[in-house]
Design a protein around this motif. Structure first.
Motif, PDB file in Angstrom:
ATOM      1  N   VAL A   1     -27.082  65.365  -1.616  1.00  0.00           N
ATOM      2  CA  VAL A   1     -28.143  64.518  -1.084  1.00  0.00           C
ATOM      3  C   VAL A   1     -29.383  64.699  -1.950  1.00  0.00           C
ATOM      4  CG1 VAL A   1     -29.675  64.072   0.884  1.00  0.00           C
ATOM      5  CG2 VAL A   1     -27.246  64.597   1.265  1.00  0.00           C
TER       6      VAL A   1
ATOM      7  N   PRO B   1     -33.244  63.665  -2.108  1.00  0.00           N
ATOM      8  CA  PRO B   1     -34.318  63.057  -1.314  1.00  0.00           C
ATOM      9  C   PRO B   1     -35.354  62.329  -2.160  1.00  0.00           C
ATOM     10  CG  PRO B   1     -34.716  65.398  -1.520  1.00  0.00           C
ATOM     11  CD  PRO B   1     -33.407  65.122  -2.238  1.00  0.00           C
TER      12      PRO B   1
ATOM     13  N   ARG C   1     -31.579  59.750  -0.399  1.00  0.00           N
ATOM     14  CA  ARG C   1     -32.211  59.603   0.912  1.00  0.00           C
ATOM     15  C   ARG C   1     -33.692  59.941   0.792  1.00  0.00           C
ATOM     16  NH1 ARG C   1     -29.164  61.151   6.305  1.00  0.00           N
ATOM     17  NH2 ARG C   1     -30.711  59.599   6.901  1.00  0.00           N
TER      18      ARG C   1
ATOM     19  N   ILE D   1     -37.118  63.406   4.922  1.00  0.00           N
ATOM     20  CA  ILE D   1     -35.986  62.732   5.574  1.00  0.00           C
ATOM     21  C   ILE D   1     -34.657  63.253   5.041  1.00  0.00           C
ATOM     22  CG2 ILE D   1     -34.777  60.517   5.795  1.00  0.00           C
ATOM     23  CD1 ILE D   1     -37.497  59.172   6.034  1.00  0.00           C
ATOM     24  N   GLY D   2     -34.499  63.255   3.729  1.00  0.00           N
ATOM     25  CA  GLY D   2     -33.248  63.740   3.137  1.00  0.00           C
ATOM     26  C   GLY D   2     -33.045  65.226   3.369  1.00  0.00           C
TER      27      GLY D   2
ATOM     28  N   GLU E   1     -34.163  67.194   5.864  1.00  0.00           N
ATOM     29  CA  GLU E   1     -33.795  67.518   7.241  1.00  0.00           C
ATOM     30  C   GLU E   1     -32.403  67.016   7.602  1.00  0.00           C
ATOM     31  OE1 GLU E   1     -37.046  66.291   9.736  1.00  0.00           O
ATOM     32  OE2 GLU E   1     -38.206  68.084   9.235  1.00  0.00           O
ATOM     33  N   SER E   2     -31.931  65.971   6.906  1.00  0.00           N
ATOM     34  CA  SER E   2     -30.558  65.516   7.161  1.00  0.00           C
ATOM     35  C   SER E   2     -29.546  66.573   6.719  1.00  0.00           C
ATOM     36  CB  SER E   2     -30.289  64.184   6.445  1.00  0.00           C
ATOM     37  OG  SER E   2     -30.136  64.367   5.036  1.00  0.00           O
ATOM     38  N   VAL E   3     -29.835  67.263   5.628  1.00  0.00           N
ATOM     39  CA  VAL E   3     -28.944  68.326   5.160  1.00  0.00           C
ATOM     40  C   VAL E   3     -29.091  69.569   6.029  1.00  0.00           C
ATOM     41  CG1 VAL E   3     -28.349  69.826   3.215  1.00  0.00           C
ATOM     42  CG2 VAL E   3     -28.932  67.423   2.810  1.00  0.00           C
ATOM     43  N   GLU E   4     -30.292  69.826   6.512  1.00  0.00           N
ATOM     44  CA  GLU E   4     -30.496  70.954   7.428  1.00  0.00           C
ATOM     45  C   GLU E   4     -29.578  70.821   8.648  1.00  0.00           C
ATOM     46  OE1 GLU E   4     -34.150  73.109   9.890  1.00  0.00           O
ATOM     47  OE2 GLU E   4     -34.284  71.000   9.307  1.00  0.00           O
ATOM     48  N   ARG E   5     -29.356  69.580   9.104  1.00  0.00           N
ATOM     49  CA  ARG E   5     -28.514  69.335  10.288  1.00  0.00           C
ATOM     50  C   ARG E   5     -27.031  69.216   9.961  1.00  0.00           C
ATOM     51  NH1 ARG E   5     -32.842  65.624  11.042  1.00  0.00           N
ATOM     52  NH2 ARG E   5     -31.483  63.952  10.293  1.00  0.00           N
ATOM     53  N   ALA E   6     -26.681  69.169   8.670  1.00  0.00           N
ATOM     54  CA  ALA E   6     -25.283  68.968   8.268  1.00  0.00           C
ATOM     55  C   ALA E   6     -24.429  70.193   8.575  1.00  0.00           C
ATOM     56  CB  ALA E   6     -25.218  68.642   6.777  1.00  0.00           C
TER      57      ALA E   6
ATOM     58  N   THR F   1     -21.772  69.325   2.001  1.00  0.00           N
ATOM     59  CA  THR F   1     -23.068  68.660   1.879  1.00  0.00           C
ATOM     60  C   THR F   1     -24.073  69.659   1.327  1.00  0.00           C
ATOM     61  OG1 THR F   1     -22.576  67.277   3.810  1.00  0.00           O
ATOM     62  CG2 THR F   1     -24.857  67.349   3.062  1.00  0.00           C
TER      63      THR F   1
END
Length: 328
Positions: free
Chosen positions: A41, A43, A74, A81-82, A84-89, A95
């Protein structure tokens, strides 16, 4: 009735089973990658320095390791945005996140809730690139001293620009303002490219830029580099002094590009990821590809990269606090 065992037969079966175990073990890393693609990802926008680096890594790993590696852009909210999306992956190694200085700057600026040192696992510090203060090639400012003298003569009249706000380039401007005791107007842009367009149109006096964006214009003479924040002179910019050499400030920082994974990714998975990215960035044909983009390979992985990130968090937190940098 007695059963008679054919020991020769079972011995043969055991040997085959044992060979299968060793065969599977030898292909474990490849089997792990083939269970699903590795997604990097990014960002940042397509075509940016981080994006180009991620695609070079994806191509190299795919070609040499037989893994499927995809890049997903992202951008948004200053990379939050990008990130925090990986933090949640899921922490399964499929990822990862391409990070740069904003990764460690956003939390102390209160733009993100993640912790760079606990919300993620360090994989590899891939490459670095200088930050360089540029003016037009036709500018009367031939040295940093010239620019500082003009800013002191006309407090608040000169405008400095960067991609930002809240970026490492913005931080560099704030460091210079405080160290040189000058008052200039800061103009943030969405990236270095639009900031350079403003410089070309004489809307600003100087831009603190990431080297990859201005490398061709520096070579052609369209832009003039006054100073870098690197610890030593950049080989491709031998006439441009470091900020430390000017005596104005000892501040030294490059833009770093690295890869991190979600927290709690298993150690054995992190080891495999580190091996993939380290091998890719250290491949014999990689330095010229990186140099073309104004990037310089590093290849520091694991705990050493983690220690580097902690130092960056501490340093930027101190600078942001002392310079009272805020982002609305």
């Amino acid at each position: 009735m007695r059963l008679r065992l054919n020991t020769a037969y079972f011995g043969k079966r055991a040997a085959i089973a044992l060979a299968a175990v060793f065969l599977l073990a030898s292909f474990a890393p490849r089997a792990w990658t083939q269970a699903g693609a590795i997604k990097i990802v990014v960002p940042y926008t397509p075509g940016s320095g981080p994006d180009i680096l991620a695609r070079l890594m994806a191509e190299q790993i795919g070609r040499t390791q037989g893994a499927t590696v995809v890049v997903e852009n992202r951008p948004g909210a200053g990379t939050v945005i990008g990130t925090e999306s990986v933090e949640r992956a899921a922490p399964d190694g499929h990822t990862v996140l391409l990070v740069a200085n904003s990764f460690v700057i956003n939390p102390p600026l209160k733009r993100a809730s993640y912790d760079p040192t606990t919300s993620f696992e360090p994989v590899c510090y891939l490459a670095a690139t200088p930050m360089v203060l540029v003016v037009l090639g036709s500018s009367p400012y031939r040295t940093l001293g010239d620019l500082v003298a003009a800013a002191r003569a006309k407090p608040g009249e000169l405008a400095f620009a960067s991609g930002g706000p809240g970026s490492s380039l913005h931080v560099a401007i704030e460091v210079l303002k405080r160290a040189a005791n000058i008052s200039v107007t800061y103009v943030p842009y969405g990236g270095t490219a639009p900031a350079i367009n403003a410089l070309m149109g004489n809307h600003v006096a100087a831009v603190w830029a990431d080297y990859p964006t201005v490398v061709s214009q520096l070579k052609s003479g369209t832009l003039r580099g006054l100073v870098t924040t690197s610890r030593a002179r950049v080989a491709s910019l031998p006439a441009v002094p470091t900020l430390g050499e000017t005596g104005i400030s000892n501040y030294a920082a490059d833009i770093f590009y690295g890869v991190v994974a979600p927290a709690k990714t298993p150690p054995e998975v992190l080891t495999r990821l580190s091996a993939f990215f380290s091998s890719a960035v250290k491949a014999p044909d990689m330095p010229p590809k990186l140099a073309e983009q104004g990037l310089f390979p590093v290849g520091t992985c694991g705990a050493e990269f983690g220690a580097y990130l902690r130092r960056q968090v501490d340093e930027y937190s101190r600078i942001i606090r002392e310079a009272d940098i805020t982002v609305k």
